[in-house]
Every structure is written in structure tokens, then in C-alpha cells.
Write a protein that holds these residues in place. Structure first.
Motif, PDB file in Angstrom:
ATOM      1  N   GLU A 133       2.721   3.155   3.593  1.00 59.23           N
ATOM      2  CA  GLU A 133       2.211   4.200   4.297  1.00 59.23           C
ATOM      3  C   GLU A 133       3.048   4.180   5.510  1.00 59.23           C
ATOM      4  N   ALA A 134       3.139   2.956   6.511  1.00 62.33           N
ATOM      5  CA  ALA A 134       3.996   2.877   7.648  1.00 62.33           C
ATOM      6  C   ALA A 134       5.224   3.333   7.480  1.00 62.33           C
ATOM      7  N   PHE A 135       5.868   2.854   6.384  1.00 67.34           N
ATOM      8  CA  PHE A 135       7.645   3.171   6.414  1.00 67.34           C
ATOM      9  C   PHE A 135       7.801   4.550   6.171  1.00 67.34           C
ATOM     10  N   GLU A 136       6.875   4.947   5.277  1.00 64.40           N
ATOM     11  CA  GLU A 136       6.813   6.360   5.080  1.00 64.40           C
ATOM     12  C   GLU A 136       6.806   7.361   6.058  1.00 64.40           C
ATOM     13  N   PRO A 175      10.133  -2.527  12.056  1.00 59.44           N
ATOM     14  CA  PRO A 175       8.769  -2.626  10.989  1.00 59.44           C
ATOM     15  C   PRO A 175       7.447  -2.598  11.843  1.00 59.44           C
ATOM     16  N   GLU A 176       7.394  -3.361  12.829  1.00 53.87           N
ATOM     17  CA  GLU A 176       6.058  -3.492  13.399  1.00 53.87           C
ATOM     18  C   GLU A 176       5.653  -2.135  13.967  1.00 53.87           C
ATOM     19  N   PRO A 177       6.321  -1.458  14.857  1.00 56.83           N
ATOM     20  CA  PRO A 177       5.747  -0.143  15.328  1.00 56.83           C
ATOM     21  C   PRO A 177       5.570   0.884  14.278  1.00 56.83           C
ATOM     22  N   THR A 178       6.168   0.811  12.924  1.00 56.82           N
ATOM     23  CA  THR A 178       5.961   1.751  11.891  1.00 56.82           C
ATOM     24  C   THR A 178       4.445   1.908  11.688  1.00 56.82           C
ATOM     25  N   HIS A 179       3.637   0.938  11.715  1.00 58.40           N
ATOM     26  CA  HIS A 179       2.409   0.724  11.769  1.00 58.40           C
ATOM     27  C   HIS A 179       1.662   1.471  12.566  1.00 58.40           C
ATOM     28  N   ALA A 180       1.947   1.593  13.875  1.00 58.43           N
ATOM     29  CA  ALA A 180       1.543   2.675  14.819  1.00 58.43           C
ATOM     30  C   ALA A 180       1.891   4.196  14.542  1.00 58.43           C
ATOM     31  N   ILE A 181       2.977   4.228  14.058  1.00 56.08           N
ATOM     32  CA  ILE A 181       3.419   5.826  13.820  1.00 56.08           C
ATOM     33  C   ILE A 181       2.554   6.310  12.730  1.00 56.08           C
ATOM     34  N   ARG A 182       2.436   5.304  11.835  1.00 60.78           N
ATOM     35  CA  ARG A 182       1.176   5.924  10.765  1.00 60.78           C
ATOM     36  C   ARG A 182       0.090   6.571  11.264  1.00 60.78           C
ATOM     37  N   ALA A 183      -0.574   5.676  12.292  1.00 59.10           N
ATOM     38  CA  ALA A 183      -1.676   5.761  12.900  1.00 59.10           C
ATOM     39  C   ALA A 183      -1.507   7.256  13.967  1.00 59.10           C
ATOM     40  N   VAL A 184      -0.373   7.396  14.414  1.00 57.08           N
ATOM     41  CA  VAL A 184       0.023   8.523  15.150  1.00 57.08           C
ATOM     42  C   VAL A 184      -0.158   9.771  14.472  1.00 57.08           C
ATOM     43  N   PHE A 185       0.447   9.706  13.199  1.00 62.16           N
ATOM     44  CA  PHE A 185       0.464  10.626  12.094  1.00 62.16           C
ATOM     45  C   PHE A 185      -0.798  11.346  11.911  1.00 62.16           C
ATOM     46  N   ASN A 186      -1.907  10.175  11.645  1.00 62.84           N
ATOM     47  CA  ASN A 186      -3.208  10.402  11.348  1.00 62.84           C
ATOM     48  C   ASN A 186      -3.770  11.097  12.457  1.00 62.84           C
ATOM     49  N   ALA A 236      17.058  -3.830   6.417  1.00 66.15           N
ATOM     50  CA  ALA A 236      16.854  -4.277   4.827  1.00 66.15           C
ATOM     51  C   ALA A 236      15.349  -3.827   4.291  1.00 66.15           C
ATOM     52  N   ALA A 237      14.626  -3.866   5.499  1.00 69.82           N
ATOM     53  CA  ALA A 237      13.137  -3.069   5.053  1.00 69.82           C
ATOM     54  C   ALA A 237      13.274  -1.810   4.677  1.00 69.82           C
ATOM     55  N   TYR A 238      14.219  -0.899   5.332  1.00 66.55           N
ATOM     56  CA  TYR A 238      14.291   0.725   5.016  1.00 66.55           C
ATOM     57  C   TYR A 238      14.990   0.641   3.665  1.00 66.55           C
ATOM     58  N   GLN A 239      16.094  -0.256   3.577  1.00 68.41           N
ATOM     59  CA  GLN A 239      16.615  -0.329   2.217  1.00 68.41           C
ATOM     60  C   GLN A 239      15.576  -0.453   1.145  1.00 68.41           C
ATOM     61  N   ALA A 240      14.622  -1.169   1.139  1.00 70.84           N
ATOM     62  CA  ALA A 240      13.832  -1.772   0.230  1.00 70.84           C
ATOM     63  C   ALA A 240      13.093  -0.439  -0.045  1.00 70.84           C
ATOM     64  N   PHE A 241      12.658   0.089   1.116  1.00 71.43           N
ATOM     65  CA  PHE A 241      11.817   1.382   1.045  1.00 71.43           C
ATOM     66  C   PHE A 241      12.227   2.491   0.440  1.00 71.43           C
ATOM     67  N   MET A 242      13.637   2.762   0.968  1.00 75.12           N
ATOM     68  CA  MET A 242      14.413   3.990   0.280  1.00 75.12           C
ATOM     69  C   MET A 242      14.706   3.823  -1.211  1.00 75.12           C
ATOM     70  N   GLY A 297      12.653   2.306  -3.368  1.00 76.20           N
ATOM     71  CA  GLY A 297      11.492   2.197  -3.969  1.00 76.20           C
ATOM     72  C   GLY A 297      10.756   0.789  -4.381  1.00 76.20           C
ATOM     73  N   GLU A 298      11.419   0.147  -3.741  1.00 74.89           N
ATOM     74  CA  GLU A 298      10.946  -1.343  -3.909  1.00 74.89           C
ATOM     75  C   GLU A 298      10.039  -1.903  -3.051  1.00 74.89           C
ATOM     76  N   LEU A 299       9.780  -1.164  -1.950  1.00 75.75           N
ATOM     77  CA  LEU A 299       8.784  -1.646  -0.901  1.00 75.75           C
ATOM     78  C   LEU A 299       7.663  -1.707  -1.646  1.00 75.75           C
ATOM     79  N   GLU A 300       6.679  -2.462  -1.458  1.00 73.89           N
ATOM     80  CA  GLU A 300       5.391  -2.508  -2.190  1.00 73.89           C
ATOM     81  C   GLU A 300       4.423  -2.993  -1.212  1.00 73.89           C
ATOM     82  N   ASP A 301       3.191  -2.301  -1.409  1.00 70.02           N
ATOM     83  CA  ASP A 301       2.044  -2.999  -0.603  1.00 70.02           C
ATOM     84  C   ASP A 301       1.469  -4.151  -1.033  1.00 70.02           C
ATOM     85  N   LEU A 302       1.351  -5.087  -0.135  1.00 74.46           N
ATOM     86  CA  LEU A 302       0.817  -6.499  -0.316  1.00 74.46           C
ATOM     87  C   LEU A 302      -0.406  -6.755  -0.121  1.00 74.46           C
TER      88      LEU A 302
END
Lengths: 453, 453
Positions: free
Chosen positions: B363-366, B381-392, B419-425, B427-432
Motif C-alpha cells: 500500500e505504501a509503494f502504491e 522506501p521509509e516515507p512511502t509509509h507516511a505518504i499512504r497515511a497522507v492519502f488516507n 530496486a524497491a520500485y523495480q520490485a513493485f513495478m 509485481g514482485e513486491l509482497e507484504d511481509l
């Protein structure tokens, strides 16, 4: 506190016009030629590839061209860029020189390229184009165009040189994050790509051919180029125009203006507005274009009509060239590995209004490390060459005991090029020789065209 | 033009004092404990690791602490950082909310970390220290300290977690460009490293042990930490102090302040000055700390005394913890994979002054990709989490039909994390998954200590 370090302007100070240096040149510029007929190119010859607004800018002799409001609006994301006084570097070099740099690395893609990607996307969108096709080597241009297309709702198709596609996955990730469709070139999507399938590592020449083929073959797709052309240099002049206003804030004016040259657009961007000022006001400013010793177009090339691309599909352009199929050694500054230079820049070099100098890459990176340690910014491989020239000027000022003012364009950061620094820090970076023999071979293949003498 | 996008201040506006939120807390803060005696730690217990000036800041109850002129001088390289109004993002989200972000990615290393690396290097140099030793995971902290040490003439020795050393050569190149000596951890240079040689991929815990051993074993070497401690949070408050002045330029004040939390320092940096203002002026501002769902310290941890490191060498600190040897899943936001949080931040969460929320990384990377396409900046990657909360929050404002003002800290760019965006784009990024069982196991190993209830 010591001398002010940053000269910032708010977004109301984004220039309202681009500076068209063609209007300041003595006489008419030499026209590009149709390679089939040898006759001057007509604007409509370019219509399959570019929107009319850009073709008009390409041939315009108006001294200034208005920047559309939508483009200024988009520029606000990162412009005006800061002008910095390199006070810590001056101390490190123990020079009386005052060193200023305009920092274009604050843009979305980290270089000056979005300055032209944005208006190119805007004009295409305005004329109903749906998709832009382009090539990219190291990825600076492809990522900038990807972002600009995203801003104006265009699709973006990028042909990325195979060896870069394999070795620079992060630039590709950046382009895809901004919504572009990135292909490894040579691809099997085009005739040009299929015909070059044996060149598995690809080349910029092949990638250009693929992108041009895609654009030419579709009604609603056009092509975009990131340097060399007049309209590209024009769009970059926001750099120099802002710098003039910021130098006024600093209360100084440069004795010398320095930039690196690949296709010529970042140099044009910083230099042309100050060159106009010099011509109009009779100032004594010197302009220095810096190229890599391994690909010394301005300092060792010949002034002649040549193709802009490697495979010989483009119009013939009057420029300093090493020959359109000259193969430069693989220096890290991929953006400087170009056989020619912007015709408008070449004309100014020819007129003696701009000096040129070639720098080996080890000297460039050595200077860049000193710069990074003093100023905190790790430069892209291309402007490291400008930085070495700045060091030389600073040393000359010291020898002369003069407080000279130096301005250079730090056209991008090196966050996606750290492999080059890794090579330098581990002692593995080598100077790559310029081959006179290779140039002789390539120059023998110059196309037949009128003399430019 | 539309609404102003950037709110810039010149360097004369760099704050002159740090905000010490300890002075605003109700009652005395719980002291850290000596793990051997269980008694409150004495300042001199920390003297082998830190210079006295930082130890004094660690325990200070003064409401404000002066920023030395030399530190403000160094801050000028990148501070004040811009405050941005995300006008294009607001449009993309079709929200009536006004979204502002403070952008710390303009620093030399591309994150907020130099805000504390610089004063830490300064105070150490002032007290005659010759070298700083530290650990780094993904490399944000190590590169920031490398640059800060270079500024003040200190040597810098970085123990880099083995797996990062192998997979993030560019962060290492950055540290070396700035003059640091980088070792793969576990190394054979320390007793701690040799004893853990079988853990070939290393861990932050082992790297900390190695750096602490090097610092403790040498008269003129000290240790530096990039988050968690009071003095680190203190140094980061320049972020929030500048934001207050810039919000005044914008004529707005936030209803909610959002930041991601790993150790807590970037969140502290943006939040504490606004929290003081809320407490003093009786404002209605809400504060939201965002952590990864895979390592949900504040939302699922227990409030207890625990070690700050994995191997149990540090003082015991009162904080929300998942247990000091809790092993979080390998989410891309390496900077958020910490079992505890800054004690000062935990105390504020415990008091109900700060809310916390956990976000899964997909959700954060989306959200981050939408942000990057609108605003041009690719977040770390760290502030992507804050950004999702901002969207909410922006969506909640839309549902309520209210023009709410949201402020968040964009604490760094993602140029070295593509590399994290590469994984997300792809479709290889998974929630852990967060493992309750792993937490139960780790919590069973909490050290004996007084209750904090």
C-alpha cells in the motif's frame, strides 16, 4: 556567518521567455540539409517527427520566445534552481576566485533534461499527439521525458541502449515509476531493431532509429530529442536567465562561464543568456565549453555537414564532428559520448565567441571527489569535466593573485552513476585514449555536402 | 498561476536553537538504566562512547539548546529545506485537503540524517576526538556521518551490514567518496565481529557491537548513533522549526502532522516543534506516527525497559518494543526495521499526544508511485509509509467535505533504493507478515528491569 552560500528565488521569478541566441549570431545560420536532395530542409520535412510549434522554434529568428504558462506551471516543481557560491570549495582550493554553480540536480530526474522534456511534452500534447517515442543511453533523457509525458497525459515509449538496460536497471525503474514503457534496444518491435539484432549490446544510433521508426509510422506518435537541436538549446536557457538574476543578488558577475558539452544543451542553457549580455553590453566574459579527451569534438573534430545520428537517417547538420559513425571509447560520462555538437554552439565556437577544452576522465573524477567532499553534492560524470576546468581557472586566479568570478553549470547529480565513483575510488578508472585513426576512418565517411567554410 | 508550490527561505532563517521536547513532557522522563546494576545511568557511564556536549544534551531539560555557529554554517549547504505544497497531488487525489511536505531529500546524502550527523561530528571534533565509528544498514546514516566527518576533519569508520555491503555497492561508493573507511560486518577487525563470523550476512546488532567495540577501545575514537537517542531527536527539530516559519508564509497551519517512524528521529524532527506549539497555544493539531505493518513497534509492542541493540550491550531504555532480538521481515524500508523506538517519542505516544498507525509496504509503494507521478520526487522506501497515511487523511477530508491541512515529512529520496520500485513495478513486491509468535518469543527475553507502568 561567512559569505552567503545559496541564492534562491521563488517561483514568480521563473523566466517568462526563452533566449533565442540565433538572433544574436552574425549573419544567417547555415541551414540543415535534406540528405536526399542536398537542399536546405523545409519545415514540413520535419512534420512527421515534431509538432509544428517545435519546428517553428527550430527555425525561429525571434530574439525571445514566450514560455507558455502551462510550462512555467510545471517548471515550478523544481525551478528556479539554486545558484550556489562554493565557499567551502574555495577554501579547499585556497583560491581567491569566487566560484558559483547553478545546480540543476534538483529536478525530478536529477539533471537539466526536464527543462526541455516539459515543453516538448506540452507542445506535443497541445497538438493532439498521444505518444512520444525516444531513445536513451544512460537514462537521463529517457527518465526526464517519461516524467514530462506523465505530466501532460502522453504515453512514452523509450528505446534504451541494450548495455545500459542491462547495467542500469535503476534508471529503468525510474522511467517505469513515471509510467514509461521501456524497451531494450535493439528490440524486435521495429524493422531497424530486427535488422540490428546481431548488435546485442545496442547503440544510441540503433535506439534513435527505432524511436524514429515508431514515430514516423504512427499518426499520433512523435519523436523527441534531448539535445543538439535549436529548440532544445532554447529551452535550456532558463538556466542562464535565472543565473543572471541570482548573480545580481550576489552582487557579482562572472569573468568566465564553464559547462560540459555532449550534445551541447546544458552548456547552451547556462551560456547563451550571458553571451547575449556580453554582446549587447560589451562585457569581457569568457565562455569555456569542456568536453572529454576521449571524444574531443570541438577541439579535434572538423567543421562540416554531417548526420546527427550514427546510421545516417537524420538531416545533415553543420557542426564540428568526428564523423557520424565515430565510436568513442566507453567513458563513464555517457552523455558526452557524441560525435558532433549542437550546430548553434558549433557556429559560436567557429566565430571565436566560445572556447573549448578537452579533459581526461581521471582528472575530472579527481576534481569531482574534492568538490563532493567540500560541497556535499556528488556530481554526475558529465559535469565532473566542467569541474576540472573550474579548478584550473581557480588555480590560474591564484597564480595571478586575482579575485576572478567563475560560474559553472552543475547540470546533474551522480546518485545513479556511483559505479563510476566506485571505479575511481578503487583505482580502476582509466583514461581512455582518443583514437586519431578511428576519427580518420569516420571522417572519410562524411556525406557529400556543400562546404561550410 | 495556481497556488504557490514551493516555500523557500534563505539561510539567514536557519533556526538558532533546537527544540528540546523533554522540557514539555509532564513529569520527569524515565531514566535509562545501567544494565549491570539496574540503576539509572550516570552521564559518565556514556563518556567512553560520546563527547560530553552530547551527553549533556541527552539529559538536558532546557527547553531550547543553542545551535553552534559552526553547525549553522554547515547546515547552509542544504538548509533551510523547502516546504512544498503538493498541488498536483491534491488534484490527482481530487481532495479538498491542502497537502504540504517538508522535503529533506535535498541534503548531501539525500535524507534528514545529516541534521544530526553534522552536530555530532562538530561536538566530537571540538572535544579533540579524532575518529567516529558507526554502523549502517542500508547506508543512509553511514553516508551522512561520512560527509559530516569530512566537514570537521574527523576520520570515519563504518561497519556496514554484510548483506547491504554486498547488495548496495553504491551507498558504499558514496561513503568512500566522502572519505569514510567502510568495512563489511561481521569483520575480522573486532572481537565482536570474529565471534559472529558464522553470521555471514551480518545484522545491525552485530555492526553496532563492532562500532561500539572500536570506539570503546580507543582513547580518541567515539561512537555515533543516527536515531533513537534524545540528542538525535533534538537535532532533527530544525525540520519542524523551519516548517512553522514556512507554513506562516503559506498562511496555513496543519490539522494533522504525519511522519514515518523507524527509530523515531525524522518524526520527532517534524513533530516536536509543532507539538510544543500545540501544548503552549492549545491548538487542535493531531500527530500521526506511521510504521510498517511488518514491524509495528508502537501499535503492537509492549511498553517496557529493553536494550536498544540486538545483542544487549546498550543501556536499558523505556520504550515500546517488540523485544530486542525480534527479527523483522526484510521489508524494503530498512530504516523502519527497528524493534523499539526513541524513548522520548514512546513517552508521548504513551501520554496519548501522538497517534500511531501501521501500513503494509505494498500500500505504501502504491501511494508512492502516485506521489512520484504527480510531484516528480521518488520517495525513499521509509516515507512511502507516511505518504499512504497522507492519502488516507486526504480521502477522509474528501468524505467529510473539509479543506483539512496535512503536513508530512518527506525525509528522503529513493534514488539509491530504486530496486524497491523495480520490485513493485514488476509485481514482485509482497507484504511481509508480522509474526505474533516471533514477538512472543522475543518479548520472553526482555531483560529484568523495573516496571514502567
Amino acid at each position: 556567518m561567512a559569505e552567503q552560500h545559496k541564492f534562491l528565488m521563488d517561483e514568480s521569478k521563473i523566466p517568462e521567455q526563452w533566449t533565442n541566441i540565433a538572433a544574436d549570431l552574425p549573419g544567417e545560420p547555415l541551414p540543415p540539409l535534406n540528405p536526399g536532395t542536398g537542399q536546405p530542409l523545409a519545415p514540413e520535412d520535419l512534420a512527421p517527427l515534431f509538432p509544428m510549434a517545435l519546428i517553428e522554434q527550430e527555425v525561429s529568428m525571434d530574439p525571445n520566445i514566450e514560455i507558455p504558462e502551462e510550462v512555467r506551471e510545471a517548471y515550478r516543481l523544481w525551478r528556479p534552481t539554486p545558484l550556489m557560491r562554493a565557499t567551502r570549495l574555495e577554501k579547499a582550493l585556497d583560491t581567491p576566485a569566487h566560484i558559483y554553480y547553478k545546480y540543476e540536480g534538483v529536478s525530478p530526474s536529477g539533471s537539466h533534461k526536464p527543462n526541455t522534456a516539459v515543453p516538448q511534452a506540452f507542445y506535443n500534447a497541445k497538438e493532439g499527439v498521444k505518444k512520444l517515442a525516444t531513445e536513451t543511453g544512460a537514462g537521463q533523457w529517457g527518465s526526464s521525458l517519461a516524467f514530462a509525458c506523465e505530466m501532460f497525459g502522453l504515453d512514452c515509449e523509450v528505446f534504451m541502449v541494450g548495455v545500459s538496460y542491462d547495467h542500469k536497471p535503476y534508471r529503468r525503474a525510474m522511467m517505469e515509476t513515471w509510467g514509461a514503457n521501456v524497451h531494450r534496444s535493439p528490440s524486435d518491435l521495429t524493422e531497424a531493431g530486427r535488422s540490428q539484432a546481431e548488435h546485442t549490446t545496442g547503440s544510441l544510433g540503433i535506439a534513435i532509429s527505432e524511436a524514429v521508426e515508431v514515430a514516423a509510422g504512427s499518426e499520433d506518435t512523435k519523436y523527441a530529442l534531448g539535445s543538439v537541436l535549436n529548440h532544445v538549446c532554447l529551452h535550456q536557457t532558463v538556466i542562464g536567465d535565472e543565473a543572471i538574476a541570482q548573480l545580481e543578488m550576489a552582487g557579482e558577475y562572472p569573468d568566465v562561464v564553464i559547462g560540459c558539452v555532449g550534445g551541447g544543451s546544458n552548456f547552451a542553457g547556462i551560456a547563451f543568456p550571458l553571451l547575449r549580455k556580453k554582446l549587447k553590453e560589451g562585457l569581457d566574459t569568457r565562455f569555456l565549453a569542456v568536453e572529454p579527451a576521449a571524444c574531443p569534438t570541438l577541439t579535434k573534430g572538423v567543421y562540416a555537414y554531417d548526420f546527427g545520428d550514427t546510421v545516417g537517417m537524420t538531416p545533415l547538420m553543420p557542426m564540428y564532428t568526428l564523423g557520424h559513425d565515430f565510436v568513442p571509447p566507453p567513458v563513464h560520462a555517457g552523455g558526452l559520448r557524441y560525435h558532433g555538437d549542437a550546430p548553434i554552439l558549433c557556429a559560436l565556437v567557429k566565430e571565436g565567441l566560445i572556447d573549448a577544452e578537452a579533459i581526461p576522465q581521471t582528472e575530472a573524477f579527481e576534481a569531482a571527489v574534492t568538490f563532493a567532499r567540500a560541497e556535499g553534492i556528488i556530481p554526475a560524470p558529465e559535469p565532473t569535466h566542467a569541474i576540472r576546468a573550474v579548478f584550473n581557472e581557480a588555480e590560474a586566479a591564484k597564480q595571478a593573485g586575482e579575485e576572478r568570478v567563475i560560474l559553472f553549470n552543475l547540470c546533474g547529480h551522480g546518485h545513479l552513476d556511483l559505479a563510476a565513483y566506485q571505479a575511481f575510488m578503487s583505482g580502476e578508472l582509466e583514461d581512455l585514449e582518443f583514437s586519431e585513426a578511428e576519427m580518420e576512418r569516420a571522417l572519410a565517411a562524411l556525406p557529400e555536402a556543400p562546404s561550410v567554410a
